[in-house]
Design a protein around this motif. Structure first.
Motif, PDB file in Angstrom:
ATOM      1  N   GLY A  23      48.299  75.070 -53.774  1.00 46.93           N
ATOM      2  CA  GLY A  23      47.664  75.107 -55.083  1.00 46.93           C
ATOM      3  C   GLY A  23      48.190  76.253 -55.936  1.00 46.93           C
ATOM      4  O   GLY A  23      48.234  76.175 -57.149  1.00 46.93           O
ATOM      5  N   ARG A  24      48.576  77.324 -55.268  1.00 43.42           N
ATOM      6  CA  ARG A  24      49.206  78.434 -55.985  1.00 43.42           C
ATOM      7  C   ARG A  24      50.127  79.154 -55.003  1.00 43.42           C
ATOM      8  O   ARG A  24      50.010  78.952 -53.791  1.00 43.42           O
ATOM      9  CB  ARG A  24      48.155  79.385 -56.547  1.00 43.42           C
ATOM     10  CG  ARG A  24      47.241  79.967 -55.511  1.00 43.42           C
ATOM     11  CD  ARG A  24      46.153  80.793 -56.230  1.00 43.42           C
ATOM     12  NE  ARG A  24      45.180  81.316 -55.286  1.00 43.42           N
ATOM     13  CZ  ARG A  24      45.403  82.316 -54.435  1.00 43.42           C
ATOM     14  NH1 ARG A  24      46.601  82.883 -54.377  1.00 43.42           N
ATOM     15  NH2 ARG A  24      44.442  82.731 -53.641  1.00 43.42           N
ATOM     16  N   PRO A  25      51.048  79.970 -55.504  1.00 38.86           N
ATOM     17  CA  PRO A  25      52.042  80.586 -54.615  1.00 38.86           C
ATOM     18  C   PRO A  25      51.396  81.393 -53.492  1.00 38.86           C
ATOM     19  O   PRO A  25      50.385  82.064 -53.714  1.00 38.86           O
ATOM     20  CB  PRO A  25      52.830  81.509 -55.546  1.00 38.86           C
ATOM     21  CG  PRO A  25      52.597  80.981 -56.917  1.00 38.86           C
ATOM     22  CD  PRO A  25      51.250  80.346 -56.899  1.00 38.86           C
ATOM     23  N   ILE A  26      51.978  81.354 -52.316  1.00 35.13           N
ATOM     24  CA  ILE A  26      51.491  82.081 -51.153  1.00 35.13           C
ATOM     25  C   ILE A  26      52.551  83.089 -50.747  1.00 35.13           C
ATOM     26  O   ILE A  26      53.735  82.777 -50.739  1.00 35.13           O
ATOM     27  CB  ILE A  26      51.266  81.106 -49.965  1.00 35.13           C
ATOM     28  CG1 ILE A  26      50.232  80.044 -50.312  1.00 35.13           C
ATOM     29  CG2 ILE A  26      50.851  81.859 -48.716  1.00 35.13           C
ATOM     30  CD1 ILE A  26      48.864  80.570 -50.574  1.00 35.13           C
ATOM     31  N   THR A  27      52.102  84.299 -50.402  1.00 34.76           N
ATOM     32  CA  THR A  27      53.076  85.316 -50.009  1.00 34.76           C
ATOM     33  C   THR A  27      52.868  85.808 -48.581  1.00 34.76           C
ATOM     34  O   THR A  27      53.796  86.292 -47.951  1.00 34.76           O
ATOM     35  CB  THR A  27      52.976  86.548 -50.950  1.00 34.76           C
ATOM     36  OG1 THR A  27      51.602  86.963 -50.979  1.00 34.76           O
ATOM     37  CG2 THR A  27      53.432  86.196 -52.341  1.00 34.76           C
ATOM     38  N   GLU A  28      51.646  85.689 -48.079  1.00 32.94           N
ATOM     39  CA  GLU A  28      51.321  86.254 -46.764  1.00 32.94           C
ATOM     40  C   GLU A  28      51.665  85.293 -45.637  1.00 32.94           C
ATOM     41  O   GLU A  28      51.335  84.108 -45.699  1.00 32.94           O
ATOM     42  CB  GLU A  28      49.814  86.538 -46.688  1.00 32.94           C
ATOM     43  CG  GLU A  28      49.310  87.483 -47.751  1.00 32.94           C
ATOM     44  CD  GLU A  28      49.813  88.891 -47.511  1.00 32.94           C
ATOM     45  OE1 GLU A  28      49.770  89.342 -46.340  1.00 32.94           O
ATOM     46  OE2 GLU A  28      50.265  89.532 -48.477  1.00 32.94           O
ATOM     47  N   GLN A  29      52.256  85.845 -44.586  1.00 33.29           N
ATOM     48  CA  GLN A  29      52.640  84.983 -43.470  1.00 33.29           C
ATOM     49  C   GLN A  29      51.423  84.330 -42.821  1.00 33.29           C
ATOM     50  O   GLN A  29      51.470  83.168 -42.444  1.00 33.29           O
ATOM     51  CB  GLN A  29      53.428  85.769 -42.424  1.00 33.29           C
ATOM     52  CG  GLN A  29      53.854  84.865 -41.257  1.00 33.29           C
ATOM     53  CD  GLN A  29      54.814  85.532 -40.309  1.00 33.29           C
ATOM     54  OE1 GLN A  29      55.158  86.693 -40.485  1.00 33.29           O
ATOM     55  NE2 GLN A  29      55.271  84.805 -39.321  1.00 33.29           N
ATOM     56  N   HIS A  30      50.311  85.086 -42.707  1.00 34.86           N
ATOM     57  CA  HIS A  30      49.195  84.479 -41.976  1.00 34.86           C
ATOM     58  C   HIS A  30      48.580  83.323 -42.740  1.00 34.86           C
ATOM     59  O   HIS A  30      48.023  82.418 -42.149  1.00 34.86           O
ATOM     60  CB  HIS A  30      48.151  85.534 -41.582  1.00 34.86           C
ATOM     61  CG  HIS A  30      47.347  86.081 -42.719  1.00 34.86           C
ATOM     62  ND1 HIS A  30      47.783  87.130 -43.481  1.00 34.86           N
ATOM     63  CD2 HIS A  30      46.165  85.700 -43.232  1.00 34.86           C
ATOM     64  CE1 HIS A  30      46.871  87.395 -44.409  1.00 34.86           C
ATOM     65  NE2 HIS A  30      45.879  86.530 -44.281  1.00 34.86           N
ATOM     66  N   ILE A  64      61.704  81.922 -39.359  1.00 33.81           N
ATOM     67  CA  ILE A  64      62.236  81.710 -40.712  1.00 33.81           C
ATOM     68  C   ILE A  64      61.477  82.462 -41.799  1.00 33.81           C
ATOM     69  O   ILE A  64      61.982  82.624 -42.897  1.00 33.81           O
ATOM     70  CB  ILE A  64      62.272  80.206 -41.073  1.00 33.81           C
ATOM     71  CG1 ILE A  64      60.882  79.583 -40.974  1.00 33.81           C
ATOM     72  CG2 ILE A  64      63.260  79.462 -40.184  1.00 33.81           C
ATOM     73  CD1 ILE A  64      60.843  78.128 -41.382  1.00 33.81           C
ATOM     74  N   PHE A  65      60.273  82.939 -41.479  1.00 33.99           N
ATOM     75  CA  PHE A  65      59.496  83.590 -42.537  1.00 33.99           C
ATOM     76  C   PHE A  65      60.144  84.888 -42.984  1.00 33.99           C
ATOM     77  O   PHE A  65      60.581  85.697 -42.180  1.00 33.99           O
ATOM     78  CB  PHE A  65      58.066  83.878 -42.084  1.00 33.99           C
ATOM     79  CG  PHE A  65      57.244  84.502 -43.177  1.00 33.99           C
ATOM     80  CD1 PHE A  65      56.626  83.693 -44.117  1.00 33.99           C
ATOM     81  CD2 PHE A  65      57.137  85.883 -43.302  1.00 33.99           C
ATOM     82  CE1 PHE A  65      55.899  84.257 -45.160  1.00 33.99           C
ATOM     83  CE2 PHE A  65      56.424  86.455 -44.337  1.00 33.99           C
ATOM     84  CZ  PHE A  65      55.790  85.645 -45.272  1.00 33.99           C
ATOM     85  N   LYS A  66      60.197  85.055 -44.298  1.00 32.95           N
ATOM     86  CA  LYS A  66      60.726  86.295 -44.855  1.00 32.95           C
ATOM     87  C   LYS A  66      59.740  86.808 -45.889  1.00 32.95           C
ATOM     88  O   LYS A  66      59.275  86.049 -46.729  1.00 32.95           O
ATOM     89  CB  LYS A  66      62.063  86.014 -45.539  1.00 32.95           C
ATOM     90  CG  LYS A  66      63.275  86.552 -44.785  1.00 32.95           C
ATOM     91  CD  LYS A  66      64.417  86.317 -45.659  1.00 32.95           C
ATOM     92  CE  LYS A  66      65.635  87.086 -45.600  1.00 32.95           C
ATOM     93  NZ  LYS A  66      66.717  86.414 -46.338  1.00 32.95           N
ATOM     94  N   GLN A  67      59.482  88.075 -45.819  1.00 34.80           N
ATOM     95  CA  GLN A  67      58.535  88.710 -46.732  1.00 34.80           C
ATOM     96  C   GLN A  67      59.131  88.751 -48.143  1.00 34.80           C
ATOM     97  O   GLN A  67      60.347  88.775 -48.307  1.00 34.80           O
ATOM     98  CB  GLN A  67      58.295  90.150 -46.238  1.00 34.80           C
ATOM     99  CG  GLN A  67      56.993  90.750 -46.661  1.00 34.80           C
ATOM    100  CD  GLN A  67      55.778  90.027 -46.078  1.00 34.80           C
ATOM    101  OE1 GLN A  67      54.977  89.476 -46.822  1.00 34.80           O
ATOM    102  NE2 GLN A  67      55.666  90.026 -44.762  1.00 34.80           N
ATOM    103  N   GLY A  68      58.278  88.714 -49.149  1.00 31.29           N
ATOM    104  CA  GLY A  68      58.751  88.985 -50.500  1.00 31.29           C
ATOM    105  C   GLY A  68      59.045  87.766 -51.356  1.00 31.29           C
ATOM    106  O   GLY A  68      59.683  87.885 -52.392  1.00 31.29           O
ATOM    107  N   PHE A  69      58.603  86.595 -50.913  1.00 25.82           N
ATOM    108  CA  PHE A  69      58.818  85.408 -51.740  1.00 25.82           C
ATOM    109  C   PHE A  69      57.489  84.745 -52.064  1.00 25.82           C
ATOM    110  O   PHE A  69      56.518  84.875 -51.330  1.00 25.82           O
ATOM    111  CB  PHE A  69      59.714  84.398 -51.006  1.00 25.82           C
ATOM    112  CG  PHE A  69      61.115  84.884 -50.819  1.00 25.82           C
ATOM    113  CD1 PHE A  69      62.044  84.745 -51.840  1.00 25.82           C
ATOM    114  CD2 PHE A  69      61.515  85.482 -49.619  1.00 25.82           C
ATOM    115  CE1 PHE A  69      63.350  85.199 -51.674  1.00 25.82           C
ATOM    116  CE2 PHE A  69      62.812  85.927 -49.448  1.00 25.82           C
ATOM    117  CZ  PHE A  69      63.739  85.789 -50.472  1.00 25.82           C
TER     118      PHE A  69
END
Length: 433
Positions: free
Chosen positions: A261-268, A339-344
DNA sequence: TCTGGGGTCCTAGGACCC
DNA sequence: TCTGGGGTCCTAGGACCC
């Protein structure tokens, strides 16, 4: 001979059955998150709304033109589809359900006037289920599809084709001159199997209408394009190349993917989504009695934003083919970790089960871990499926999906951005038929 | 520097469908 | 600000084998 029975503007027609006040109004049904239009009434099409048009681009039409937008209710559409399909099956000895709103019917051996018979079935579907249909008949599936397009267009835009082809069109009942006139009045791009790319190439080669396309030499088509288009041309010429698929094979891949629904930044948060996707996919794979050999997980940013872009997927092979939710979730989360990378700003994620194979019991036992007996596991999975079916998706989830409970950050169902225009079936005080 | 011939399997990507 | 989700088929090319 084949028939194609196709519900008109299917999702919109389903909604109208329960809300007749929507008749005559421009109506669209919106995708998840109310992102874009996935069904349009004729009135909405007349406003120039394209299939897949983003809601934010057409939103102004709500005020300017009285456009009504509804959030999709797929459970309702599936139910209506079942009813429509069982009536459509009465047209001939065999049926292939091709999509939620379309089925091919094998007409071989059917006696009498096919057009008259089709009109009767059409009237029955309209009366008993409430869905208006178009029916196309032809000697191949591609021609039946084309006939269906003609039947629906003749009804919607009088004058384009002869009036008698409205609602039901049997190409085989026309004489050569009539047929050619109809083919000449239809763009090649309308043909089943000719998409945007091929259509463009055909036009560049001077092939504009169905009549142009069907006059091509199949061998030449194969060398200039490919076997797929060659088959299409042969089918247009009346040679069946695509059989009726009586009992569709088990799926070879099963996917569960969503935009957020909206951008997500946190891996969890992504991990919660991935856990739910994996659980959902595992349910689907058990339903068709298959097991997955590999689990693919992907995450991506939005290609529509000017943000930094990132898109990766990872395939995790399972030690043994499995349909166990725990096992599949674990593999998906493992992949995500890689594959997860922080900052996107992530916009979408998904899980796909690949390398599907028939379920075999002796392999299930090998998947067990941590002292669970096979019997316990099977019981657990069955119980989960039953609960989720009875009380709604998401009632029971494996651990990481449930942590945030009601406040799942990635949820598609959080705030409706357009409450005034999004009425869910569940909210409506109308009795089910 | 020159560098066989043939087969299989897998994957990525393109195109299409609703 | 806001752009769906779920499939299939075909081909080219790389890896690998003898």
């Amino acid at each position: 001979m084949y028939a194609l029975v196709d519900g008109n503007n299917f999702y919109v027609s389903c909604e109208r059955v329960f809300r007749p006040s929507l008749n005559g109004l421009p109506v669209v049904v919106l995708s998840n998150n109310d992102g874009c239009a996935i069904a349009r009434s004729n009135e909405a099409k007349a406003l120039g709304i394209a299939m897949g048009a983003p809601w934010f681009q057409i939103k102004h039409l709500a005020e300017d033109a009285g456009l009504v937008a509804l959030s999709a209710n797929f459970a309702l559409y599936g139910d209506m589809s079942d009813r429509m399909m069982s009536l459509a099956a009465g047209l001939g000895p065999a049926q292939e359900i091709y999509s939620i709103d379309e089925s091919f019917i094998d007409l071989s051996g059917v006696k009498g006037d096919l057009v008259e018979r089709s009109h009767k079935i059409r009237a029955r579907i309209l009366q008993w289920v409430g869905i208006p249909c178009g029916i196309g008949i032809g000697p191949t599936k591609t021609l039946a599809k084309l006939a269906n397009h003609i039947a629906k267009t003749a009804e919607r835009k009088p004058g384009v084709y002869p009036d008698k082809l409205s609602q039901v069109c049997n190409l085989a009942a026309l004489d050569q001159a009539e047929r050619d006139a109809v083919y000449a009045a239809t763009a090649a791009g309308e043909v089943w199997g000719v998409g945007r790319q091929i259509s463009k190439q055909l036009q560049a080669g001077g092939i504009h209408t169905v009549l142009d396309l069907m006059k091509l030499d199949p061998a030449t088509v194969r060398s200039k394009w490919n076997v797929v288009l060659e088959r299409t041309v042969r089918e247009l010429q009346g040679t069946p190349c695509i059989d009726l698929d009586h009992s569709p094979a088990a799926k070879k891949e099963i996917a569960c993917t969503r935009s957020f629904g909206r951008p997500i930044t946190e891996q969890h948060h992504i991990a919660e989504a991935v856990t739910e996707f994996a659980s959902r996919a595992a349910e689907k794979v058990r339903k068709q009695h298959s097991q997955a050999g590999q689990v693919l997980v992907f995450i991506r940013t939005s290609p529509f934003r000017k943000d930094a872009q990132y898109s990766r997927s990872m395939v995790t092979p399972l030690r043994h083919p499995s349909a166990d939710t725990t096992c599949i979730v674990k593999a998906a989360l493992q992949g995500l970790n890689h594959i997860f990378k922080q900052g996107f700003n992530y916009a979408k994620a998904g899980v796909m089960l690949l390398d599907l194979q028939p379920d075999t019991n002796q392999q299930a036992e090998l998947d067990l871990e941590d002292g669970d007996s096979e019997e316990d596991r099977t019981k657990l999975m069955t119980a989960m499926d039953t609960l989720n079916q009875r009380f709604g998706k998401g009632t029971v989830l494996t651990a990481s999906a449930g942590l945030d409970g009601m406040r799942r950050e990635w949820s598609m169902k959080q705030l409706r951005r357009t409450p005034a225009y999004t009425t869910r079936w569940d909210d409506m005080p109308v009795a089910r038929a």
